[in-house]
Design an enzyme around this catalytic site. Structure first.
Site, PDB file in Angstrom:
ATOM      1  N   ASP A  45      -4.269  -0.677  24.967  1.00  0.00           N
ATOM      2  CA  ASP A  45      -5.181   0.564  25.600  1.00  0.00           C
ATOM      3  C   ASP A  45      -5.452   1.283  25.106  1.00  0.00           C
ATOM      4  O   ASP A  45      -5.203   1.986  24.935  1.00  0.00           O
ATOM      5  CB  ASP A  45      -4.592   0.555  27.563  1.00  0.00           C
ATOM      6  CG  ASP A  45      -5.250   1.434  27.677  1.00  0.00           C
ATOM      7  OD1 ASP A  45      -6.779   1.794  27.248  1.00  0.00           O
ATOM      8  OD2 ASP A  45      -5.120   1.934  29.132  1.00  0.00           O
ATOM      9  N   GLU A 172      -2.750  -8.714  42.379  1.00  0.00           N
ATOM     10  CA  GLU A 172      -1.650  -9.938  41.763  1.00  0.00           C
ATOM     11  C   GLU A 172      -3.030 -10.828  43.013  1.00  0.00           C
ATOM     12  O   GLU A 172      -3.313 -11.538  42.682  1.00  0.00           O
ATOM     13  CB  GLU A 172      -0.443 -10.190  41.756  1.00  0.00           C
ATOM     14  CG  GLU A 172       0.635  -9.755  40.236  1.00  0.00           C
ATOM     15  CD  GLU A 172       0.682  -7.911  41.090  1.00  0.00           C
ATOM     16  OE1 GLU A 172       1.491  -7.047  40.444  1.00  0.00           O
ATOM     17  OE2 GLU A 172       0.025  -6.963  42.158  1.00  0.00           O
TER      18      GLU A 172
END
Length: 194
Positions: A45, A172
């Site tokens: 990141d 998810e």
């Protein structure tokens, strides 16, 4: 050396600079060294690579791809790793040879128990539902580490990505809802008992 006689496993790992980053990745490397025919996609990141991470990955003897992808602006800080996971999915879609199989025994989506995640010591799929944090509100109440897709799912659902606009804890389920139904889940780990 990769054992190409067995289907490849792609593992996507978002990471970010922190005091324990190298130690965390080293522990994961020691586990991954036991797997055959693995391609590890590590996504930082950041706008640029982290040199100590690059050196660690190069010395690991694990087939890997290391990418740098910064988080998307305006995305909730609690939704860590979304841009990185999506970059990993894009890499697989671009580089995977569709003539080869991926993920071993998984036909579509496999699930298994995961320990010490979020607010519970154990999250697991069970025969009639899920024993998990927010399981009453999520269709697929699994942890990111508790499922795998057959690589063909990424090609069958080419627009499938991790959403940038979901509530924390719902990445998810919103991802899996794009490709399958509960009845299609394939419980691993001795029917999710181990």
């Amino acid at each position: 050396m990769a054992d190409k006689s067995i289907p490849i496993i792609y593992l996507i790992t978002p990471t970010y600079a922190r005091a324990t980053q190298i130690a965390d990745l080293t522990r994961l490397i020691n586990t991954l060294l036991h797997l055959k025919h693995l391609h590890w996609i590590v996504i930082e990141d950041a706008y640029t690579e982290n040199l100590p991470v690059r050196k660690l990955l190069n010395s690991s003897k694990i087939l890997h791809t290391y990418l740098s992808v910064p988080k998307k602006r305006g995305v909730d800080e609690l939704l860590k790793g979304v841009a990185q996971r999506n970059a990993g999915l894009a890499w697989i879609r671009k580089h995977h040879d569709r003539k080869t199989d991926g993920i071993r025994k998984t036909k579509k989506v496999s699930v298994w128990p995961v320990g010490f995640t979020s607010r519970m010591a154990l999250q697991t799929p069970v025969v009639v539902g899920f024993m998990s944090w927010l399981s009453d509100y999520r269709k697929f109440a699994v942890d990111m580490a508790g499922f795998a897709l057959n690589v063909n799912v990424l090609f069958d659902y080419p627009n499938m990505i991790f959403p940038y606009d979901c509530p924390p804890g719902f990445q998810e389920t919103m991802f899996l809802e794009q490709c399958c139904q509960l009845k299609e889940l394939e419980p691993m780990a001795e029917n999710c008992t181990k």
